[in-house]
Design an enzyme around this catalytic site. Structure first.
Site, PDB file in Angstrom:
ATOM      1  N   GLU A  74     -49.963  -8.557 -38.879  1.00 35.86           N
ATOM      2  CA  GLU A  74     -49.829  -9.585 -37.838  1.00 35.86           C
ATOM      3  C   GLU A  74     -50.877 -10.656 -38.086  1.00 35.86           C
ATOM      4  O   GLU A  74     -52.065 -10.371 -38.191  1.00 35.86           O
ATOM      5  CB  GLU A  74     -50.015  -8.982 -36.450  1.00 35.86           C
ATOM      6  N   THR A  91     -43.500 -13.937 -29.583  1.00 32.25           N
ATOM      7  CA  THR A  91     -43.183 -15.030 -28.666  1.00 32.25           C
ATOM      8  C   THR A  91     -43.027 -14.551 -27.236  1.00 32.25           C
ATOM      9  O   THR A  91     -43.570 -15.154 -26.302  1.00 32.25           O
ATOM     10  CB  THR A  91     -41.892 -15.741 -29.121  1.00 32.25           C
ATOM     11  N   HIS A 142     -23.515  -1.849  -0.206  1.00 34.94           N
ATOM     12  CA  HIS A 142     -23.625  -3.037   0.658  1.00 34.94           C
ATOM     13  C   HIS A 142     -25.012  -3.045   1.286  1.00 34.94           C
ATOM     14  O   HIS A 142     -25.528  -1.993   1.673  1.00 34.94           O
ATOM     15  CB  HIS A 142     -22.557  -2.993   1.735  1.00 34.94           C
TER      16      HIS A 142
END
Length: 459
Positions: A34, A41, A441
């Site tokens: 790295e 990102t 619901h």
């Protein structure tokens, strides 16, 4: 003298660390390289920080609407941009630190920090170190595209990366690009209190969506005070005493917009131009993306490409799925391929847009009989109860196979509710299975079976 490994992973974005975890667990000796920020990102300049800013902007918006809910606030709602940035950076630092700690503590993994360059199909150089492995996995991501527009190098401009470092409120933010990234920043900074103008070359926003989605998103943002300049085919930049002059039109309206800050949100480009891919013989397409097959292998048998750099998806979830595909093929004797994946994503304006599968335009282009149904969010109880009734739900179905072809939910919880449709599509079940479910619901999802019961032929 080179150091030998079973595999080398270049990049610690969404796919690389997870692949390192799987390979080391299988007993492989792995190197991961790295060059800058662990997490890629999404963690550093994409999903996590932008959605943290979206949350701050939503809190400000809701506070201003407090009276609509019978809540009384004393005084005006103020914005402390330094505190907003500090909150965003805390989220980023914690996430990045978590990824780095995980990787550096992983048994069987050696982490190298520096810029990686391929020197052959099986070797990678990092500083003075030469790493060698029979398998190399590239997870190098992408960055903001900065087109060679006239005058762009004569003025200061921001990309999504620079926006993460901003701790002041722009007086007037001019955003070049009316697509997903640009629209999210437009709404959040308008809610923070900035004047915002979006400049778009095309005739409408988010051009890949159906016109009704584009129009609805535009109406939502215009109602909050965001200005739009569409059909801006003569974009150029020049310094101004008031800030930055953005020339937008050669035909109609004021020829230029002057802003205190300019954000370029005109797409992304892959980080493939400084990897030494030519030395390894890896083939790129004309836009610089690494060409891969169904299993994400490049034209060089020893090299794979994952995430944004392969052009097969531009999202965190597709990058992670790239890891899953590679791991399944290499370790699990499970032949998975990238074309099994459905197109699915969200636009994180408020309300959000959840999308899966084909648009209406794409369905029409197939030339097969199809069904369609829509329902405005003004007829969704959960939206009414929350006082957030903008948007609509839309589902498209193949009339012969009864397979769901695509759906759009622009409205409160649209980014979550879309997953019920996504799951049915992956199961390859007919829409009638979802139509006969009994959802809870009150939710947004409970209206999906109702919408499916209103399908009519697509004219």
């Amino acid at each position: 003298m080179s150091r030998a490994f079973d595999a080398i992973i270049v990049g610690a974005g969404q796919a690389g660390p997870s692949l390192a975890g799987r390979l080391t667990a299988a007993g492989w000796k792995v190197a991961l390289v790295e060059r800058k920020l662990f997490g890629g990102t999404c963690v550093n300049t994409g999903c996590m920080p932008t959605k943290t800013l979206v949350a701050s902007a939503y809190a400000a918006h809701l506070a201003r609407r407090a009276a609509d809910y019978g809540v009384v606030l004393q005084g005006e709602v103020g914005i402390d941009m330094k505190a907003v940035k500090a909150r965003q950076q805390t989220v980023v630092h914690n996430a990045r630190g978590g990824v780095e700690k995980w990787l550096k503590g992983m048994d069987g993994l050696t982490v190298f920090e520096g810029h990686a360059r391929l020197t052959s199909p099986t070797t990678v150089q990092v500083g003075d170190e030469v790493l060698e492995a029979p398998k190399i996995f590239l997870n190098v991501g992408g960055r903001a595209n900065v087109p060679d527009m006239p005058g762009v190098n004569d003025v200061p401009y921001l990309t999504n990366t620079g926006m993460m470092q901003l701790d002041v409120l722009p007086q007037h933010l001019v955003i070049v690009g009316g697509s997903y990234i640009g629209l999210e920043f437009a709404q959040m900074y308008r809610r923070f209190g900035a004047q915002v103008t979006v400049v778009e070359m095309g005739p409408r926003l988010i051009g890949r969506e159906d016109p009704e989605v584009s129009d609805a998103v535009r109406e939502i943002l215009e109602a909050e005070g965001v200005a739009f300049r569409l059909n801006s085919e003569c974009i150029s930049f020049s310094p101004s005493e008031e800030g930055i002059r953005v020339h937008v039109s050669c035909r109609e309206g004021e020829p230029a917009v002057v802003g205190s800050h300019v954000l370029l949100a005109v797409g992304r480009k892959p980080n493939t131009d400084d990897l030494g891919l030519d030395a390894a013989g890896v083939t790129l397409d004309k836009r610089g993306y690494i060409q891969v097959d169904e299993a994400l292998r490049t034209n060089v048998p020893s090299i794979w490409a994952m995430g944004d750099c392969n052009g097969r998806g531009a999202f965190t979830h597709t990058a992670y799925n790239d890891f899953e595909i590679i791991a399944a093929n290499l370790l699990d004797d499970d032949p998975r391929k990238v074309t099994d994946r459905l197109t699915a994503y969200a636009l994180y304006t408020d309300p959000p847009l959840g999308r899966v599968g084909l648009t209406e335009a794409e369905v029409r282009s197939r030339g097969r009989p199809a069904l369609v149904a829509t329902r405005p969010m003004t007829r969704v109880g959960r939206a009414i109860e929350k006082g957030e009734t903008q948007g609509f739900m839309k589902v498209l179905v193949d009339a012969e196979t009864k397979q769901i072809l695509g759906a759009s939910i622009l409205g409160v919880s649209g980014d979550e509710a879309i997953h019920g449709i996504l799951d049915i599509m992956y199961a390859k079940a007919p829409y009638t299975v979802l139509q006969r479910t009994v959802p809870i619901h009150p939710t947004v999802s409970e209206l999906i079976p109702t919408v499916l019961g209103e399908l009519k032929p697509l004219d």
